[in-house]
Design an enzyme around this catalytic site. Structure first.
Site, PDB file in Angstrom:
ATOM      1  N   ASN A 101       5.047   6.429 -13.629  1.00 36.25           N
ATOM      2  CA  ASN A 101       5.778   7.646 -13.975  1.00 36.25           C
ATOM      3  C   ASN A 101       7.206   7.279 -14.366  1.00 36.25           C
ATOM      4  O   ASN A 101       7.805   6.382 -13.775  1.00 36.25           O
ATOM      5  CB  ASN A 101       5.794   8.621 -12.791  1.00 36.25           C
ATOM      6  CG  ASN A 101       4.422   9.186 -12.496  1.00 36.25           C
ATOM      7  OD1 ASN A 101       3.695   9.566 -13.403  1.00 36.25           O
ATOM      8  ND2 ASN A 101       4.051   9.224 -11.222  1.00 36.25           N
ATOM      9  N   ARG A 125       0.833  -1.206   0.000  1.00 38.16           N
ATOM     10  CA  ARG A 125       0.000   0.000   0.000  1.00 38.16           C
ATOM     11  C   ARG A 125       0.868   1.258   0.000  1.00 38.16           C
ATOM     12  O   ARG A 125       1.885   1.312   0.691  1.00 38.16           O
ATOM     13  CB  ARG A 125      -0.939   0.013   1.208  1.00 38.16           C
ATOM     14  CG  ARG A 125      -1.940  -1.112   1.126  1.00 38.16           C
ATOM     15  CD  ARG A 125      -3.177  -0.934   1.983  1.00 38.16           C
ATOM     16  NE  ARG A 125      -4.113  -2.009   1.673  1.00 38.16           N
ATOM     17  CZ  ARG A 125      -4.988  -1.989   0.673  1.00 38.16           C
ATOM     18  NH1 ARG A 125      -5.095  -0.916  -0.084  1.00 38.16           N
ATOM     19  NH2 ARG A 125      -5.767  -3.023   0.421  1.00 38.16           N
ATOM     20  N   ASP A 126       0.428   2.235  -0.804  1.00 38.01           N
ATOM     21  CA  ASP A 126       1.122   3.517  -0.849  1.00 38.01           C
ATOM     22  C   ASP A 126       0.982   4.215   0.506  1.00 38.01           C
ATOM     23  O   ASP A 126      -0.068   4.188   1.129  1.00 38.01           O
ATOM     24  CB  ASP A 126       0.521   4.396  -1.958  1.00 38.01           C
ATOM     25  CG  ASP A 126       1.432   5.566  -2.313  1.00 38.01           C
ATOM     26  OD1 ASP A 126       1.993   5.560  -3.419  1.00 38.01           O
ATOM     27  OD2 ASP A 126       1.575   6.484  -1.475  1.00 38.01           O
ATOM     28  N   ILE A 127       2.061   4.850   0.951  1.00 40.87           N
ATOM     29  CA  ILE A 127       2.074   5.499   2.270  1.00 40.87           C
ATOM     30  C   ILE A 127       1.178   6.746   2.304  1.00 40.87           C
ATOM     31  O   ILE A 127       0.719   7.152   3.375  1.00 40.87           O
ATOM     32  CB  ILE A 127       3.530   5.857   2.670  1.00 40.87           C
ATOM     33  CG1 ILE A 127       3.666   5.977   4.177  1.00 40.87           C
ATOM     34  CG2 ILE A 127       4.023   7.096   1.944  1.00 40.87           C
ATOM     35  CD1 ILE A 127       5.099   6.008   4.657  1.00 40.87           C
ATOM     36  N   HIS A 159       7.634   1.331 -10.491  1.00 33.15           N
ATOM     37  CA  HIS A 159       6.418   0.963  -9.761  1.00 33.15           C
ATOM     38  C   HIS A 159       5.208   1.336 -10.594  1.00 33.15           C
ATOM     39  O   HIS A 159       5.194   2.362 -11.259  1.00 33.15           O
ATOM     40  CB  HIS A 159       6.353   1.640  -8.388  1.00 33.15           C
ATOM     41  CG  HIS A 159       6.619   3.115  -8.405  1.00 33.15           C
ATOM     42  ND1 HIS A 159       7.876   3.649  -8.559  1.00 33.15           N
ATOM     43  CD2 HIS A 159       5.776   4.173  -8.304  1.00 33.15           C
ATOM     44  CE1 HIS A 159       7.809   4.967  -8.542  1.00 33.15           C
ATOM     45  NE2 HIS A 159       6.552   5.312  -8.405  1.00 33.15           N
ATOM     46  N   HIS A 207       1.323   2.302 -10.078  1.00 30.81           N
ATOM     47  CA  HIS A 207       0.300   2.693  -9.106  1.00 30.81           C
ATOM     48  C   HIS A 207      -1.013   2.044  -9.547  1.00 30.81           C
ATOM     49  O   HIS A 207      -1.441   2.241 -10.689  1.00 30.81           O
ATOM     50  CB  HIS A 207       0.059   4.202  -9.122  1.00 30.81           C
ATOM     51  CG  HIS A 207       1.226   5.052  -8.731  1.00 30.81           C
ATOM     52  ND1 HIS A 207       1.323   5.664  -7.504  1.00 30.81           N
ATOM     53  CD2 HIS A 207       2.334   5.428  -9.412  1.00 30.81           C
ATOM     54  CE1 HIS A 207       2.440   6.377  -7.450  1.00 30.81           C
ATOM     55  NE2 HIS A 207       3.072   6.255  -8.602  1.00 30.81           N
ATOM     56  N   GLU A 252       9.031  10.219  -8.495  1.00 36.06           N
ATOM     57  CA  GLU A 252       9.680  10.558  -7.225  1.00 36.06           C
ATOM     58  C   GLU A 252      10.658   9.462  -6.797  1.00 36.06           C
ATOM     59  O   GLU A 252      11.773   9.762  -6.345  1.00 36.06           O
ATOM     60  CB  GLU A 252       8.577  10.740  -6.168  1.00 36.06           C
ATOM     61  CG  GLU A 252       9.044  11.016  -4.763  1.00 36.06           C
ATOM     62  CD  GLU A 252       7.915  10.855  -3.738  1.00 36.06           C
ATOM     63  OE1 GLU A 252       8.238  10.631  -2.564  1.00 36.06           O
ATOM     64  OE2 GLU A 252       6.739  10.925  -4.110  1.00 36.06           O
ATOM     65  N   VAL A 253      10.239   8.213  -6.924  1.00 31.38           N
ATOM     66  CA  VAL A 253      11.081   7.100  -6.461  1.00 31.38           C
ATOM     67  C   VAL A 253      11.664   6.381  -7.686  1.00 31.38           C
ATOM     68  O   VAL A 253      10.911   5.863  -8.521  1.00 31.38           O
ATOM     69  CB  VAL A 253      10.261   6.108  -5.609  1.00 31.38           C
ATOM     70  CG1 VAL A 253      11.155   4.966  -5.140  1.00 31.38           C
ATOM     71  CG2 VAL A 253       9.626   6.823  -4.417  1.00 31.38           C
TER      72      VAL A 253
HETATM   73  P1  5GP Z   1       6.102   8.387  -8.044  1.00 34.39           P
HETATM   74  O1  5GP Z   1       5.878   9.861  -7.927  1.00 34.39           O
HETATM   75  O2  5GP Z   1       7.561   8.032  -7.997  1.00 34.39           O
HETATM   76  O3  5GP Z   1       5.378   7.784  -9.224  1.00 34.39           O
HETATM   77  O4  5GP Z   1       5.379   7.728  -6.789  1.00 34.39           O
HETATM   78  C1  5GP Z   1       6.044   7.398  -5.604  1.00 34.39           C
HETATM   79  C2  5GP Z   1       4.997   6.923  -4.611  1.00 34.39           C
HETATM   80  O5  5GP Z   1       5.658   6.281  -3.561  1.00 34.39           O
HETATM   81  C3  5GP Z   1       4.153   8.058  -4.015  1.00 34.39           C
HETATM   82  O6  5GP Z   1       2.766   7.805  -4.266  1.00 34.39           O
HETATM   83  C4  5GP Z   1       4.486   8.004  -2.525  1.00 34.39           C
HETATM   84  O7  5GP Z   1       3.380   8.278  -1.688  1.00 34.39           O
HETATM   85  C5  5GP Z   1       4.994   6.586  -2.343  1.00 34.39           C
HETATM   86  N1  5GP Z   1       5.966   6.424  -1.273  1.00 34.39           N
HETATM   87  C6  5GP Z   1       7.062   7.191  -1.029  1.00 34.39           C
HETATM   88  N2  5GP Z   1       7.738   6.736   0.032  1.00 34.39           N
HETATM   89  C7  5GP Z   1       7.073   5.626   0.457  1.00 34.39           C
HETATM   90  C8  5GP Z   1       7.300   4.700   1.529  1.00 34.39           C
HETATM   91  O8  5GP Z   1       8.240   4.799   2.299  1.00 34.39           O
HETATM   92  N3  5GP Z   1       6.394   3.685   1.652  1.00 34.39           N
HETATM   93  C9  5GP Z   1       5.319   3.546   0.809  1.00 34.39           C
HETATM   94  N4  5GP Z   1       4.514   2.520   1.028  1.00 34.39           N
HETATM   95  N5  5GP Z   1       5.085   4.397  -0.204  1.00 34.39           N
HETATM   96  C10 5GP Z   1       5.951   5.427  -0.374  1.00 34.39           C
END
Ligand code: 5GP
Length: 126
Positions: free
Chosen positions: A96, A34-36, A109, A111, A104-105
């Site tokens: 993304n 699950r997303d945080i 991944h 979503h 961001e990460v």
């Molecule tokens: P991006 O912007 O890279 O597509 O999405 C990164 C996602 O990772 C975001 O929706 C953010 O809420 C989620 N996220 C960031 N850090 C963590 C974490 O430590 N644990 C979890 N479960 N989700 C995270």
């Protein structure tokens, strides 16, 4: 293209068990959790266990087994969450990649977003 993978990104740490996660499903090649900061009632991330920066990297360098498992895991998570369109109200899958997407990460991944009507895919800036 040579892809550069940051082994200290947050999802690499989750895969190594260095930080906790709310696991939904584990397979040989993938983890779903699950997303945080959920943006919909169901907001689940599916990641490969392998070190891939984004989707382009994954489809270029991952094995057929990893790619098959990843796709099947996304579908299985949707089904088990009850949001597949055959039995539920549907879902949206987003990934993304790169700066314009605001990734961001830097670990691939998908979503999975579901649990409410999400409206149009993109809202044009004013
Ligand atoms: P991006 O912007 O890279 O597509 O999405 C990164 C996602 O990772 C975001 O929706 C953010 O809420 C989620 N996220 C960031 N850090 C963590 C974490 O430590 N644990 C979890 N479960 N989700 C995270």
């Amino acid at each position: 293209m040579a892809y550069s993978y940051d082994t200290e990104n947050i999802f690499a740490k989750i895969l190594r068990g260095e930080i906790p996660n709310d696991t939904v499903l584990e397979t040989e090649h993938c983890l779903a959790f699950r997303d945080i900061a959920p943006q919909t009632p169901d907001h689940i991330l599916v990641i490969p266990r392998g070190a891939y920066v984004n989707f382009d990297h994954f489809v270029t360098e991952a094995s057929d087994a990893e790619i098959l498992d990843f796709n099947r895991t996304v579908a299985r998570v949707c089904k088990e969450a009850g949001v597949s369109p055959d039995t539920g109200n549907g879902y949206r899958v987003i990934t993304n990649a790169g700066p314009d997407s605001m990734q961001e990460v830097p670990h691939l991944h998908f979503h999975i977003l579901a649990g409410r009507n999400m409206g149009a895919l993109l809202v044009k800036p004013a």
